[in-house]
Design a protein around this motif. Sequence first.
Motif, PDB file in Angstrom:
ATOM      1  N   VAL A 379      12.283  32.264  -1.482  1.00 33.36           N
ATOM      2  CA  VAL A 379      13.118  32.122  -0.391  1.00 33.36           C
ATOM      3  C   VAL A 379      13.967  33.245  -0.143  1.00 33.36           C
ATOM      4  O   VAL A 379      13.352  33.456   1.696  1.00 33.36           O
ATOM      5  N   ARG A 389      17.022  31.000   7.150  1.00 33.28           N
ATOM      6  CA  ARG A 389      17.725  29.782   7.337  1.00 33.28           C
ATOM      7  C   ARG A 389      19.458  30.409   7.323  1.00 33.28           C
ATOM      8  O   ARG A 389      19.044  30.225   6.247  1.00 33.28           O
ATOM      9  N   LEU A 395      21.738  27.614  -1.159  1.00 29.98           N
ATOM     10  CA  LEU A 395      20.441  26.998  -1.352  1.00 29.98           C
ATOM     11  C   LEU A 395      20.042  28.241  -2.562  1.00 29.98           C
ATOM     12  O   LEU A 395      20.269  28.149  -3.938  1.00 29.98           O
ATOM     13  N   SER A 398      22.943  27.888  -5.880  1.00 27.93           N
ATOM     14  CA  SER A 398      22.654  26.497  -6.262  1.00 27.93           C
ATOM     15  C   SER A 398      21.217  27.166  -7.030  1.00 27.93           C
ATOM     16  O   SER A 398      21.524  26.778  -8.324  1.00 27.93           O
ATOM     17  N   ILE A 399      20.551  27.171  -6.741  1.00 31.86           N
ATOM     18  CA  ILE A 399      18.694  27.697  -7.949  1.00 31.86           C
ATOM     19  C   ILE A 399      19.973  28.513  -8.931  1.00 31.86           C
ATOM     20  O   ILE A 399      19.501  28.432 -10.203  1.00 31.86           O
TER      21      ILE A 399
ATOM     22  N   GLU B 118      14.304  19.359 -10.899  1.00 37.18           N
ATOM     23  CA  GLU B 118      13.786  19.471  -9.199  1.00 37.18           C
ATOM     24  C   GLU B 118      13.141  21.345  -9.544  1.00 37.18           C
ATOM     25  O   GLU B 118      11.913  21.148  -9.474  1.00 37.18           O
ATOM     26  N   PHE B 119      13.145  21.724 -10.405  1.00 37.84           N
ATOM     27  CA  PHE B 119      12.711  23.391 -10.673  1.00 37.84           C
ATOM     28  C   PHE B 119      10.969  22.443 -11.454  1.00 37.84           C
ATOM     29  O   PHE B 119       9.753  23.222 -10.937  1.00 37.84           O
ATOM     30  N   ARG B 152      14.622  20.215  -2.223  1.00 37.78           N
ATOM     31  CA  ARG B 152      14.982  21.272  -1.372  1.00 37.78           C
ATOM     32  C   ARG B 152      14.050  22.637  -0.659  1.00 37.78           C
ATOM     33  O   ARG B 152      14.478  23.882  -0.336  1.00 37.78           O
ATOM     34  N   GLU B 155       9.032  25.828   0.526  1.00 29.60           N
ATOM     35  CA  GLU B 155       7.597  27.501   0.829  1.00 29.60           C
ATOM     36  C   GLU B 155       6.949  26.258  -0.571  1.00 29.60           C
ATOM     37  O   GLU B 155       6.524  25.868  -0.650  1.00 29.60           O
TER      38      GLU B 155
END
Lengths: 452, 573
Positions: A379, A389, A395, A398-399, B118-119, B152, B155
Amino acid sequence: MSAGENRILFKNIDQPGYGRDIDSYMAAGGYETLKKAVGMKPEEICSEVMDSGIRGRGGAGFPAGMKWKFLDRKSGKPIYLVCNADESEPGTFKDRQIIYKDPHQLIEGMMISAYGTQTALAFIYIRGEMYEGARILEEAIEEARAKNFLGDNILGSGYSCDLIVHRGAGAYICGEETGLIESIEGKRPYPRIKPPYFPAVLGLYMCPTIVNNVETLCHVKHVIERGGKEYAKIGKPGNTGTRIWSVSGHVQKPGYYEIECGAMTYGELINDLCGGLRPGRKLKAIIPGGSSSKVLRADERFTGKLKDGTEFDWGVGDIPLDFDSPMAAGTMSGSGAVIVMDDSTDIVGALANINAFYAHESCGQCTPCREGSLWLKKVTARMIAGEAREEDADLLKSIADQIEGRTICAHGEATAWPVQSFILKFRDEFIEYARKQAAERKAKNAQPAAVA
Amino acid sequence: MSEKGQTDKVTVNIDGKDVDVPTGITMIEAAEIAGKEVPHYCYHPKLSISGNCRMCLVEMGMPMRDRATGEPVMDDDGKQKIGWMPKPAIACNSKVSPGLHIKTDTDLVKDCRNGIMEFLLVNHPLDCPICDQAGECRLQEFATDYGRGFSRFIEEKNVKPKRTVLGPRVILDDERCILCSRCIRFMDEVADDPVLGFTERGSYSTLTCFPGKNLDSNYSLNTVDICPVGALTSRDFRFKMRVWFLKSVKSICTESSAGANTEVWQREGKIYRITPRRNDAVNDTWMTDSGRALYKQVEAENRLVQPKVNGGSASATEAVSAASKILKESDKIAVVASTHSSVEEQHFLSKLVRGKKAKVHAVAHLGEEDGLLLSADRTPNTRGAFITGLISELPSADLSALGSQIDAGEVDTVLAVHEDLAAVGLSDEQIDKVKLIQIATVSTPSAEKAAVLIPSLTVFERSGSFVNQQFRLQKFHAVVPGPAGLLSDLQVFASLAALTAGGVSESVRLKDAWDSLSSEIEELQGLQFRTIPDEGLAVPPGNFANIPFPEKKSLKFDSREFVREAMGVSEAS
């Protein structure tokens, strides 16, 4: 030595004429403390270390005496002592000074610690990149062995202990103590799950093991030299002794400074010892204890109560240089690496740099750190490549939140904390960064196409 | 593989309810007992704990005690306060202890699972439409149950090797791999052939074989079974059939006397694969690769499907009645019995043997033991042959004794069950001297010489039971119908026994076999086929315990105990 420093560990380092050979060291009184130590009972050594209140200098700041006390002595298994010389936290360059310039101090500290804990075999686990350091240590060990400061029947005490230098292969995670232990065992340095694999009970080769930082083990020498209670008078209660701070970044005189705990503040360190910022620059942020510690914004204020009840109201520059004060300010002193950033710093770029490091160094064992760290890197790499963005700020946060507290070892926190704190404290800058790029793209697209 | 004895219980609290669970189990197992699913990938009940997937994170708390006095700390209601851990804990690693509290359904736990899912998916190729694991994939299941439902991640995904041939039977797609290390641990801890490991680090970690090594162990396909995703696939099964079309039937591996419990998967009368079925008393959750290939005998090229009498085609019933005539006319009969036959088949055959006072021979099929699930006796039911009274001595190395009897004129008729006489020591002259009734599934030169040839059914086409090397009675069920018109061995033996005794041939079922088995055989008293549990039943070996069976190694092992011992970790720590 600059005014304001109190050099105990670094007393001889950089002094004219002082070499790293054993003669220099002994001429300066070296190995006298080991002679004293082998005349004491091992448990006396341990209680002196306990009395000294000395806290680990590797990053976590755990009391060393307590760590030693946890050793499982009932198992009947041999005890191992491992010196963690894998110094890899970005910004940290203190242990290597000792290894390169005063290796005998570490050896003496280790042999005293080994005698105190009745270690069967001691190791120095040195970072793979420090090839020269490993060679220096091996030379120094041979010098010390020739004088019977280690090996069989040390100084006629009847106690024997050898010291082995083990080189890593270049991985940050080998500085995590259980990862380090796995590495010595010849395996991938996957940190172990705790419980049950606490090194003091199930460490190296499933035997009770002490893992201490280079600086910590050197302090043991000075604890025994002065006596634990006497040593504890240096610094503040609960934050005893001196600490070596590695200062890097936008200051006039980056370098290492040994300061009595609590005797100075971050502001004094930066402005007085390090000669302040470059001309015309203003302070933007400080990373106070290695790249994994949470960043502090130059204009932040910190209020609250310390453990002893005293209230504080600090600006960034007012935070005392010790263990507890940075913690009270919501960050940590970590490995003592202070990274100073002035107003020329691209904060997104700085985070991208940090993210790249932690993604590269994640061992890949557990999911959140393995996948999260690389995602964070991707990111921020995209952001600095011009594709930011506005929603990336949230984001990223949150990650990071999905990593923190859910991993096998502290690499998860090391990955998450910089991101969380950068976003928390510079969120506007991240969003502005994206807006600016969007505006630039728009302007570019609006331009009439060049005539061929 | 040890049967868990009755253990002490502790009371733990799971999502607010007190549950009594055995001591020594982990939180994940306790939650299962309480009916709460704790999703997991890396945890496997038969492997060491790795704790790497983090999918099983739960909230954990212990009753509080005062640090100084050690006295319990009470709340206002007089209950002991619970000290909840500040961070979620993995449920696979911690043992239950009295008063332990677990929460599996809090917002934090849900958020943890959501995050892990998600990961796990950010670098996953999401190629379910062409993935063999689809339909039995933990990633799919847990993504549905605990996932966010959208991504989300914008990439680029990591690129890794897509079709690494790890060994003769296993192929690897590294992009699908979630690095749970189950396969690595299995090969190290159970198969004792540590050839798998990770290279690279972080998200680029890649599963691979060590240089110069191959995943060629006879247990390699277990890694496919325990792979929670589609990373490791069976080269035999992949791309053949969608798993949701398959139906499984419980069976027993006939490869050796170990008697691994299996599931055989079929669709529309065709078998596609065999997988192990968990039985902690026998095979844990494992089986051999060679055992999985046995289904191929169903469609073997030399499979016999046509009954013959004197070389001419006949119906199965005609062949049986022709055989019974031959048997009736002779009083110099030898039966070459098979330890591949089921208990029920052996029972009816032994009736025939007793009725005709036939001589009984059996041939041993031995091989090297591997210390795991391939025992020295490469037949499934030697002990059953003893219990049913069909044989009273261990099978011999070959049929030279029968050969001598033929040469001496003591035998003029041979009923051969599942043995190729030429291959086990009879000469062509000796075979030519006798009237041969051959029962077999595949064609052999001596079978072609038979006066009566009765094609038989494979284990996948019939039902019955075997007694394995632990004297464990285990049942298997027909998976697919046999070739049209063939009779089961059970029916053939029952008819032959009845007809030679002057009776009439009647249709028999397993129940008929068990009605007489349970009354005639002391060890099997009171049993019926349907009352044998799926996990089998220990039969008292009685006097048979003293027989020097060829198996030297017992089936007892528990990998996890073994690992703990090797590491010097006691239960207490």
